[in-house]
Design a protein around this motif. Structure first.
Motif, mmCIF file in Angstrom:
data_model
loop_
_atom_site.group_PDB
_atom_site.id
_atom_site.type_symbol
_atom_site.label_atom_id
_atom_site.label_comp_id
_atom_site.label_asym_id
_atom_site.label_seq_id
_atom_site.Cartn_x
_atom_site.Cartn_y
_atom_site.Cartn_z
ATOM 1 N N ALA A 65 0.850 -1.182 0.000
ATOM 2 C CA ALA A 65 0.000 0.000 0.000
ATOM 3 C C ALA A 65 0.890 1.237 0.000
ATOM 4 O O ALA A 65 1.509 1.569 1.009
ATOM 5 C CB ALA A 65 -0.917 -0.011 1.218
ATOM 6 N N LEU A 66 0.985 1.900 -1.146
ATOM 7 C CA LEU A 66 1.931 3.005 -1.282
ATOM 8 C C LEU A 66 1.472 4.216 -0.477
ATOM 9 O O LEU A 66 0.275 4.531 -0.444
ATOM 10 C CB LEU A 66 2.086 3.385 -2.752
ATOM 11 C CG LEU A 66 2.635 2.285 -3.664
ATOM 12 C CD1 LEU A 66 2.858 2.835 -5.060
ATOM 13 C CD2 LEU A 66 3.944 1.718 -3.112
ATOM 14 N N PRO A 67 2.380 4.911 0.173
ATOM 15 C CA PRO A 67 2.008 6.081 0.984
ATOM 16 C C PRO A 67 1.697 7.284 0.106
ATOM 17 O O PRO A 67 2.159 7.389 -1.039
ATOM 18 C CB PRO A 67 3.274 6.322 1.818
ATOM 19 C CG PRO A 67 4.390 5.790 0.975
ATOM 20 C CD PRO A 67 3.824 4.601 0.233
ATOM 21 N N ASP A 68 0.912 8.193 0.662
ATOM 22 C CA ASP A 68 0.620 9.458 -0.004
ATOM 23 C C ASP A 68 1.897 10.312 0.016
ATOM 24 O O ASP A 68 2.410 10.624 1.090
ATOM 25 C CB ASP A 68 -0.509 10.171 0.737
ATOM 26 C CG ASP A 68 -0.868 11.509 0.105
ATOM 27 O OD1 ASP A 68 -0.227 11.898 -0.886
ATOM 28 O OD2 ASP A 68 -1.796 12.161 0.617
ATOM 29 N N PRO A 69 2.409 10.713 -1.144
ATOM 30 C CA PRO A 69 3.659 11.501 -1.149
ATOM 31 C C PRO A 69 3.515 12.854 -0.465
ATOM 32 O O PRO A 69 4.516 13.485 -0.142
ATOM 33 C CB PRO A 69 3.958 11.658 -2.640
ATOM 34 C CG PRO A 69 2.666 11.424 -3.334
ATOM 35 C CD PRO A 69 1.921 10.439 -2.497
ATOM 36 N N HIS A 70 2.272 13.312 -0.252
ATOM 37 C CA HIS A 70 2.057 14.615 0.377
ATOM 38 C C HIS A 70 1.679 14.497 1.855
ATOM 39 O O HIS A 70 1.301 15.497 2.459
ATOM 40 C CB HIS A 70 0.961 15.370 -0.381
ATOM 41 C CG HIS A 70 1.218 15.520 -1.847
ATOM 42 N ND1 HIS A 70 2.251 16.278 -2.353
ATOM 43 C CD2 HIS A 70 0.591 14.958 -2.923
ATOM 44 C CE1 HIS A 70 2.245 16.213 -3.666
ATOM 45 N NE2 HIS A 70 1.250 15.420 -4.037
ATOM 46 N N ASP A 71 1.753 13.289 2.407
ATOM 47 C CA ASP A 71 1.395 13.085 3.809
ATOM 48 C C ASP A 71 2.419 13.806 4.689
ATOM 49 O O ASP A 71 3.602 13.439 4.737
ATOM 50 C CB ASP A 71 1.379 11.585 4.127
ATOM 51 C CG ASP A 71 0.778 11.303 5.500
ATOM 52 O OD1 ASP A 71 0.917 12.151 6.398
ATOM 53 O OD2 ASP A 71 0.183 10.224 5.669
ATOM 54 N N ARG A 72 1.984 14.821 5.402
ATOM 55 C CA ARG A 72 2.904 15.638 6.202
ATOM 56 C C ARG A 72 3.561 14.845 7.318
ATOM 57 O O ARG A 72 4.693 15.104 7.703
ATOM 58 C CB ARG A 72 2.142 16.815 6.800
ATOM 59 C CG ARG A 72 1.592 17.803 5.773
ATOM 60 C CD ARG A 72 0.761 18.847 6.477
ATOM 61 N NE ARG A 72 0.268 19.849 5.551
ATOM 62 C CZ ARG A 72 -0.559 20.821 5.901
ATOM 63 N NH1 ARG A 72 -0.972 20.905 7.155
ATOM 64 N NH2 ARG A 72 -0.978 21.709 5.025
ATOM 65 N N ASP A 73 2.823 13.882 7.831
ATOM 66 C CA ASP A 73 3.340 13.119 8.952
ATOM 67 C C ASP A 73 4.479 12.200 8.524
ATOM 68 O O ASP A 73 5.232 11.716 9.359
ATOM 69 C CB ASP A 73 2.212 12.282 9.578
ATOM 70 C CG ASP A 73 2.533 11.863 11.005
ATOM 71 O OD1 ASP A 73 3.001 12.722 11.771
ATOM 72 O OD2 ASP A 73 2.325 10.685 11.332
ATOM 73 N N LEU A 74 4.594 11.952 7.224
ATOM 74 C CA LEU A 74 5.601 11.009 6.723
ATOM 75 C C LEU A 74 6.687 11.696 5.908
ATOM 76 O O LEU A 74 7.510 11.020 5.279
ATOM 77 C CB LEU A 74 4.920 9.932 5.857
ATOM 78 C CG LEU A 74 3.848 9.085 6.554
ATOM 79 C CD1 LEU A 74 3.189 8.151 5.548
ATOM 80 C CD2 LEU A 74 4.440 8.290 7.702
ATOM 81 N N VAL A 75 6.684 13.026 5.886
ATOM 82 C CA VAL A 75 7.614 13.732 5.012
ATOM 83 C C VAL A 75 9.074 13.467 5.389
ATOM 84 O O VAL A 75 9.947 13.344 4.528
ATOM 85 C CB VAL A 75 7.319 15.247 5.020
ATOM 86 C CG1 VAL A 75 7.566 15.859 6.387
ATOM 87 C CG2 VAL A 75 8.127 15.956 3.961
#
Length: 628
Positions: free
Chosen positions: A469-479
């Motif tokens: 399940a690929l992460p959202d590239p814009h997810d702030r928590d995962l930047v």
């Protein structure tokens, strides 16, 4: 020109062309959604035809065209009205013709099923009615109406600002007035202003004009004033008409539209006087639904108006009473929360006062403070859910967890889930890991939120998120996780399996964790060389993760400085700090639940661990400096 299947006649080509020329596409589109300059004479906004977080909808006024680069919808001003209001071609042309004052002609016999220009006539009748009602508010008959306003803190200036009026008790004054202005009985009945037998629809009531975002009067909301009123309902609204659709109108939208677009905020209150109180107190984004609950169509309307703001920066704030009815209303809104791109909040006055009474009793500053004290809708609903359980008993706490876990699992902004897990654990005095596991179970089941206490949620085995399940590239928590991996892929020199002390546990997302595992495996296999990226891709356990690695390699680094060893070390420290901060929060939660008197040994041991974690955090903070 295509033939119209829904009318007997065909609109004259020249009239259609004139409608296109007169109806400026930027003005028409701008009445539905927030447009901003895009350069080159074009304007942009969020597309009303598909869900999107960044604007891809573009309008070119010089050419009279619109196009969405996201979903491919495009056309002229007539096409736009057709699609956005779900109208036929003939209906869209007629609506625009009414708006810009074009009298349509039909080239074939028969003509349209609805009289040409009817919508414009109804709008003119409603505007004349609004002016008539406003004038009647100063009449002797309207004393009780003025007293009602005065008792709620609204003076004459406020009444004029909001167009408040009064319907005379005689029952035929409005009908006589509008017929004298040239409106027919049929037009007044169709518009919901007069009943079939000639009586005024509103009699002896205080009235608020309900306008669209372009300030055209569509209908009225009326408040009961007299005990002998033959209509028992306290509030009555205009019936459904060609103009007034209660599921698609919002009171105060004409006043709040600009502020909603600028601030990307909408405050939803429950009544007309609440809207007045909020605006007079400086809350200029306040609106209210009219005679119906806030629904999906209202949400879509707000999404268009709130414009091209980042998805989680906008705010839709609901004010509810603190009683059972208010809680039920919150649950109803929560069930439709997915309709909002923006974050949803609840503002509840502890004393139970609505904005109107709050302004009257405690002043305008308290109305502003009510909105400022908003809490996320999830937290409000979650608090109400767990309040129904006996939290003094272990069984009650476990049942409350099972009921609340689906709420946390359904939160759209996944960066907030971890925080809510810890908050729920504190509320229920349960271990954070236990709460997190139950939330994962709820997410894997797709459970409906807030199961009632007499139907405890069944517990299944947890299903861990799949690395594919690929992460959202814009997810702030995962930047930070994403940038760390990009650093390792872009500048592999010096990378080794123990890279600055990072471990897979420092990566929250399974996909990022899998990529880091592959980086470690590739580094352990031999010296790093030009084939570094290929070696990493060869270690991936899932084909979909190959897409992620390609993304990370292609994406530029967000820094302008040379990513040397000091910079990379600082970034690694920053990533470790995120996980360490969560561990410290969990340890503090455990300490709160441990009695230092009866369980001194365990308490002292955990306190010692906490001191060690805090010491490590201080060291990491010293490393995590610089332009990262």
């Amino acid at each position: 020109m295509r033939r119209l299947p829904d009318v007997a006649g065909r609109i004259n080509d020249a009239d259609v062309a004139e409608v296109r020329d007169r109806a400026r596409i930027d003005e028409i589109v701008g009445s539905y959604l927030q447009l901003r300059n895009a350069g080159g004479g074009s304007k942009k906004g969020l597309c009303p035809f598909h869900d999107e977080k960044t604007p891809s909808f573009q309008v070119t006024p010089a050419k009279g065209l619109f196009y969405c680069f996201g979903c491919g919808e495009g056309g002229d001003v007539i096409t736009f009205v057709q699609k956005v209001d779900n109208l036929s071609f003939a209906e869209a042309v007629q609506r625009l013709a009414d708006k810009v004052g074009v009298q349509l002609r039909y080239t074939d016999s028969g003509g349209p099923s609805v009289a040409p220009g009817l919508r414009m006539r109804l709008l003119e009748a409603h505007q004349a009615a609004a002016e008539f009602f406003a004038q009647q508010l100063t009449s002797p008959d309207a004393l009780v109406a003025r007293q009602f306003l005065d008792q709620r803190g609204f003076d004459r200036e406020a009444a004029e600002r909001f167009g408040v009026g009064y319907a005379p008790r005689g029952g035929r004054e409005l009908a006589d007035h509008l017929r004298a202005r040239g409106f027919s009985h049929s037009e007044l009945v169709t518009g919901g202003l007069v009943r079939e037998r000639g009586w005024d629809f509103f009699q002896g009531r205080l009235l608020w004009p309900i306008r669209d975002s372009a300030t055209s009067v569509l209908g009225f909301g009326a408040r009961r004033l007299h005990d002998d009123d033959r209509m028992p309902a306290k509030y009555v609204n205009t019936p459904e008409t060609p103009l007034y659709k209660k599921s698609q109108v919002l009171y105060g939208l004409d006043l709040a539209r600009t502020a909603i677009g600028k601030k990307s905020q909408a405050v939803i209150v429950e009544g007309y006087t609440d809207v007045m109180a909020c605006h007079l107190a400086g809350v200029d984004t306040a609106i209210a639904s009219c005679g119906t609950a806030f629904g999906n169509d209202h949400a879509k309307l707000l999404r268009r108006l709130m414009g091209d703001h980042d998805a989680f920066n906008g705010e839709v704030i609901f004010t509810f009473d603190g009683d059972a009815a208010g809680q039920a209303a919150a649950m109803k809104v929560f069930s439709g929360d997915a309709n909002f791109i923006s974050q949803t909040y609840v503002a509840v006055e502890p004393s139970g006062l609505d904005p109107c009474d709050l302004r009257l009793q405690q002043g305008e500053a308290e109305v502003r403070e009510l909105v400022a004290r908003r809490v996320p809708l999830y937290r409000f609903v979650m608090g109400n859910v767990i309040a129904g359980f006996d939290l003094d008993r272990v069984e009650g706490r476990v049942q409350a967890l099972r009921a609340a876990a689906p709420l946390v699992a359904s939160i759209r902004d996944k960066s907030m889930v971890s925080g809510y897990v810890r908050e729920l654990a504190n509320w229920l005095v349960l271990d954070v890991d236990e709460v997190r596991t139950e939330v994962m179970r709820a997410a894997s089941r797709g459970s409906a939120p807030a199961a009632p206490p007499d139907r405890p949620v069944q517990v299944d085995e947890p299903v861990a998120p799949q690395p594919s399940a690929l992460p959202d590239p814009h997810d702030r928590d995962l930047v930070v996780e994403r940038e760390t991996l990009k650093l390792a892929l872009h500048t592999p020199d010096g990378f080794d399996p123990q890279w600055y002390g990072l471990t897979t546990d420092d990566f929250a997302h399974p996909a990022y964790r899998a990529v880091f595992n592959s980086l470690q495996a590739a580094a352990s296999a031999g010296e790093i060389g030009p084939d570094w990226t290929d070696r990493v891709r060869g270690q991936l356990p899932d084909e979909r993760l190959d897409q992620l690695v390609v993304q990370l390699v292609v994406e530029p680094l967000t820094t302008n400085r040379e990513p040397d060893a000091a910079f990379t070390r600082a970034y690694a420290a920053k990533l470790q700090l995120i996980r360490l901060t969560g561990e410290i929060g969990d340890m503090k939660s455990k300490l709160q639940r441990t009695n230092p008197v009866t369980d001194t040994g365990a308490y002292n041991q955990m306190f010692s661990v906490l001191l060690g974690l805090e010491s490590r955090r201080a060291r990491l903070k010293q490393l995590a400096v610089g332009d990262v």
